[in-house]
Write an enzyme that holds these catalytic residues in place. Sequence first.
Site, PDB file in Angstrom:
ATOM      1  N   GLU A   1      38.965 -18.467  28.702  1.00 27.05           N
ATOM      2  CA  GLU A   1      38.436 -17.694  27.580  1.00 27.05           C
ATOM      3  C   GLU A   1      39.393 -16.537  27.269  1.00 27.05           C
ATOM      4  OE1 GLU A   1      35.178 -14.886  27.960  1.00 27.05           O
ATOM      5  OE2 GLU A   1      35.162 -15.171  30.132  1.00 27.05           O
ATOM      6  N   TRP A   2      39.429 -16.155  26.012  1.00 27.14           N
ATOM      7  CA  TRP A   2      40.244 -15.012  25.608  1.00 27.14           C
ATOM      8  C   TRP A   2      39.462 -13.730  25.882  1.00 27.14           C
ATOM      9  CZ3 TRP A   2      45.124 -14.076  24.562  1.00 27.14           C
ATOM     10  CH2 TRP A   2      45.455 -12.840  24.009  1.00 27.14           C
TER      11      TRP A   2
ATOM     12  N   ASP B   1      45.911 -10.304  45.212  1.00 24.80           N
ATOM     13  CA  ASP B   1      47.110  -9.914  44.444  1.00 24.80           C
ATOM     14  C   ASP B   1      46.714  -8.789  43.485  1.00 24.80           C
ATOM     15  OD1 ASP B   1      49.652  -9.840  43.435  1.00 24.80           O
ATOM     16  OD2 ASP B   1      49.587 -11.801  42.461  1.00 24.80           O
TER      17      ASP B   1
END
Length: 292
Positions: free
Chosen positions: A97-98, A201
């Site tokens: 999804e954006w 990360d």
Amino acid sequence: MLTRELSSYITQMVVPGWDNTKKVNFQPISGGSINQAFRINFDKGSYFCKVNSATKFPQLFEKECQGLLQINKQGGIKVPQIIHCFEFLEYQVLILEWISTGNKDKDFWERFGKQMAALHHISNEYFGFLDNNYMGSVTQSNEPSLDWNNFFYRSRLQPIISKCFNANLLTQKHVLHFERLLIKLPEVFGEGQLPALVHGDLWSGNFMCNKDSEPVLIDPAISYAHPSVDLGMSTLFGGFNQRFYDSYQYYNPLPLNYKEQWEVANLYPLLIHLFLFGSGYLGQIEQTLYKY
């Protein structure tokens, strides 16, 4: 280069039956150092798309999806929704999804710290994960271990030390200092640490602030590990407000020597940066290593 055949296939995966006469735009954007990344713009919305070789970094995006799903099912902090993950010809493709970025409100950092503390309260019977994955473009071993100090050295430090030594980025003197550090690890981290679910990360490029001012984690390298893995790395390249740490500390109190723990935990990402980007990171590694 995004070929016409690949872009057409991606389009049909996202919107089956899409009329190819209608406009769809693949807008190149930043997506890290190893991927091609695009914003796919349809008339009814946008998606984020990453493309890489299916053979150079095998199952890179599958492993990323495992991490996103593992974080998402805890329900405490947001990650992008996975739309599709597939291979086509010589490519692997991940479509998410954006996430529209927004402004950080006055409570953003407190919210972020609380949510990370909650994530780290998710535990497991062993350190590691159900499968190996990646830290950036470097493969990451998640072989299960009941002891953090053993896991940290055998599955984190030792493999990347070997890679750096074989690439002439570390000397035998460095290797001997790392072996001395192994003896000192129980003094640094103590005994009895429960495995904590970590992003793995966590630097400033791997979280976003959405339009509702909520933290969103991206590009995970997850495992069950020590919380200092995330907290230490968050300090390496800046971008985290002190309110994040104050909030985290309120919900998950830190040990007295937490700064030492963070410094030692950071040897792992620094070694990866040494391997990937060269000797500019060696001085920072030596600064910590020579204390032991």
